[in-house]
Scaffold this active site. Structure first.
Site, PDB file in Angstrom:
ATOM      1  N   TYR A 108     -78.786  61.464 -59.165  1.00 25.93           N
ATOM      2  CA  TYR A 108     -78.408  62.571 -60.058  1.00 25.93           C
ATOM      3  C   TYR A 108     -76.921  62.809 -59.960  1.00 25.93           C
ATOM      4  O   TYR A 108     -76.463  63.761 -59.356  1.00 25.93           O
ATOM      5  CB  TYR A 108     -79.204  63.830 -59.681  1.00 25.93           C
ATOM      6  CG  TYR A 108     -80.676  63.629 -59.901  1.00 25.93           C
ATOM      7  CD1 TYR A 108     -81.198  63.714 -61.179  1.00 25.93           C
ATOM      8  CD2 TYR A 108     -81.527  63.307 -58.851  1.00 25.93           C
ATOM      9  CE1 TYR A 108     -82.545  63.495 -61.403  1.00 25.93           C
ATOM     10  CE2 TYR A 108     -82.874  63.081 -59.066  1.00 25.93           C
ATOM     11  CZ  TYR A 108     -83.370  63.177 -60.352  1.00 25.93           C
ATOM     12  OH  TYR A 108     -84.698  62.949 -60.573  1.00 25.93           O
TER      13      TYR A 108
ATOM     14  N   GLY B 237     -86.014  56.198 -81.339  1.00 26.10           N
ATOM     15  CA  GLY B 237     -84.952  57.159 -81.044  1.00 26.10           C
ATOM     16  C   GLY B 237     -84.338  56.843 -79.712  1.00 26.10           C
ATOM     17  O   GLY B 237     -84.851  56.010 -78.956  1.00 26.10           O
TER      18      GLY B 237
ATOM     19  N   GLU C   9     -79.437  53.019 -82.975  1.00 23.02           N
ATOM     20  CA  GLU C   9     -80.874  52.902 -82.744  1.00 23.02           C
ATOM     21  C   GLU C   9     -81.540  52.114 -83.875  1.00 23.02           C
ATOM     22  O   GLU C   9     -82.357  51.224 -83.644  1.00 23.02           O
ATOM     23  CB  GLU C   9     -81.474  54.316 -82.668  1.00 23.02           C
ATOM     24  CG  GLU C   9     -82.928  54.368 -82.321  1.00 23.02           C
ATOM     25  CD  GLU C   9     -83.200  53.795 -80.945  1.00 23.02           C
ATOM     26  OE1 GLU C   9     -84.282  53.225 -80.785  1.00 23.02           O
ATOM     27  OE2 GLU C   9     -82.327  53.901 -80.061  1.00 23.02           O
TER      28      GLU C   9
ATOM     29  N   GLU D 245     -83.560  48.427 -83.793  1.00 29.23           N
ATOM     30  CA  GLU D 245     -84.954  48.260 -84.199  1.00 29.23           C
ATOM     31  C   GLU D 245     -85.139  47.321 -85.381  1.00 29.23           C
ATOM     32  O   GLU D 245     -86.182  46.689 -85.517  1.00 29.23           O
ATOM     33  CB  GLU D 245     -85.585  49.612 -84.562  1.00 29.23           C
ATOM     34  CG  GLU D 245     -85.685  50.589 -83.415  1.00 29.23           C
ATOM     35  CD  GLU D 245     -86.475  50.040 -82.233  1.00 29.23           C
ATOM     36  OE1 GLU D 245     -87.352  49.200 -82.457  1.00 29.23           O
ATOM     37  OE2 GLU D 245     -86.186  50.447 -81.103  1.00 29.23           O
TER      38      GLU D 245
ATOM     39  N   GLU E  46     -92.682  47.052 -78.887  1.00 26.00           N
ATOM     40  CA  GLU E  46     -93.497  46.692 -80.030  1.00 26.00           C
ATOM     41  C   GLU E  46     -93.215  47.657 -81.180  1.00 26.00           C
ATOM     42  O   GLU E  46     -93.249  48.870 -81.001  1.00 26.00           O
ATOM     43  CB  GLU E  46     -94.973  46.772 -79.654  1.00 26.00           C
ATOM     44  CG  GLU E  46     -95.902  46.242 -80.728  1.00 26.00           C
ATOM     45  CD  GLU E  46     -97.363  46.395 -80.339  1.00 26.00           C
ATOM     46  OE1 GLU E  46     -98.221  46.141 -81.191  1.00 26.00           O
ATOM     47  OE2 GLU E  46     -97.643  46.781 -79.176  1.00 26.00           O
TER      48      GLU E  46
END
Lengths: 242, 242
Positions: free
Chosen positions: A7, A54, A75, A79, A126
DNA sequence: ACAAAAGTGTTAGGCCTACACCCATGA
DNA sequence: TCATGGGTGTAGGCCTAACACTTTTGT
């Protein structure tokens, strides 16, 4: 604890995670489709569920996203392999608890692609096309985001010539009409539809008229962007009433 | 270092700060106004500049904001003392560097208030109404946000009866017309305007007709919400062409 | 009584809708 | 040559924009 080392980003006040999600629409000549990806079966949230593509806003590294739209474009390209497609922000989803893991603010976009051009993403996930109006049970609040996107698409079509983004470069009047009918869920009179579209003067006729299947081969058209800009200027604005 | 203690929120990945900003519109009978607040003279960013009211998403404490809209409503109430006013999200502003201090994603909203009802906020900051179309030199990218809000307001007025949100409960036809002219920056024919509004059947005439100033006293109207809902249902939708 | 402001009605034109006919092509 | 699908034209109705007169009230 060693695990605390991961973190490594510290703030004085709490910050939410921020993502861009994309509702990617396509049209296969019959119905409106939406591209969904399957979530990892080992995910902490909605494992194995279908979801809108997203990703988180990239803030560090060599190429941080300039803004949420660029994030969505990135994005989208991951895709579909596509750049320079129609994409537009349409809403923010920020309800407390919409992601069980941490507070996530999502900026939703919708994109219109020529489904034939989509090869398959670079992402390993997928991905699959679904009938846009029939999907449900998506991860998170994506059912609602999708519904809102459909509704926004219906509105947008009256003020921007977005239909052509979903069709091949060259198309016929019946094809265009079927697309509009699919988006608006209505039926038009063939003659009035053609008249209305032609009156816009934003299409160019394409010479070739292949003689192959069917009783009569319809004319081929192409969306003429320069002409559209000219007409838009002339009539100050674009409006298509149905 | 002791100072590190104040950075008590830790994340595995970088997170942006997220704010809701409000473009609060009012109408004084002459022109469209916008409520701005003056930034602290000791601020690290744009000290002393005028800016849109806004605030960070509240994530911890007793009453975290349920979503960005609630965050905007809270901000609006702090500035104006008003609840239950028209407010709507219209865009996201996220360009890298728009805030020099850290990465900030802003969800922009516009609100419509009856300017007479605004008493003054609970916030200590100086707040003031400005002519909406004349302001410039605002902090951050607020010039652009304001321009976008004006443009969105102009669009919205065709699809929602938002004009009444800016007028007193009881108003006259000339007042309504002047408001629409102020928003759309056009002039209408008095007779056609009244006809078009009356055709909507969403106003109730108010009996009292005070005889005081002016050559002839116009009728008084009130926006009838039930009637509006009924008509909206009947005609499935609301549309006002100009 | 006169000027200023506001209510009301009428007409012409354009746009949308409904609808019918003709043409091209493959079977 | 026939069925199927596609291109085109026309008449009626509604909606909108342009426009003039009358009424009320304060001076």
């Amino acid at each position: 604890m060693a695990s605390e080392k991961k973190y490594k980003y510290h703030y004085e006040y709490p910050h939410p995670a921020v993502t861009s999600d994309c509702v990617i629409f396509g049209y296969d000549g019959k119905e409106l489709k939406v591209l969904l990806i399957k979530r990892d079966d080992n995910s902490d949230a909605y494992p194995g569920a279908w979801a809108l593509p997203g990703g988180f806003l990239r803030m560090d590294g060599d190429e941080p996203d300039f803004n949420m739209l660029e994030c969505a474009r990135r994005e989208l390209e991951e895709e579909t392999g596509l750049k320079d497609v129609y994409i537009r922000e349409f809403g923010v989803y920020s309800d407390l608890g919409r992601d069980p893991r941490e507070r996530v603010i999502t900026v939703a976009h919708f994109a219109l692609v020529k489904i034939q051009d989509v090869k398959g993403g670079s992402d390993a996930q997928e991905a699959k096309w679904f009938p846009a109006r029939e999907v449900s049970q998506l991860a998170f609040d994506h059912d609602r985001i999708l519904r809102d996107a459909l509704s926004r698409l219906r509105e947008t079509i009256h003020f921007e010539p977005v239909g052509f983004e979903l069709l091949p470069e060259v198309f016929t009047m019946p094809q265009l009409q079927e697309l509009y009918e699919a988006i608006l869920e209505v039926k038009f009179d063939r003659r009035n539809f053609a008249k209305k579209i032609n009156a816009l003067e934003i299409l160019s006729e394409v010479g070739d008229r292949p003689a192959n299947a069917g009783p009569r081969t319809p004319f081929h058209y192409r969306f003429n962007k320069e002409q559209y800009e000219k007409m838009k200027m002339k009539r100050n604005g674009f409006r298509l009433e149905f």
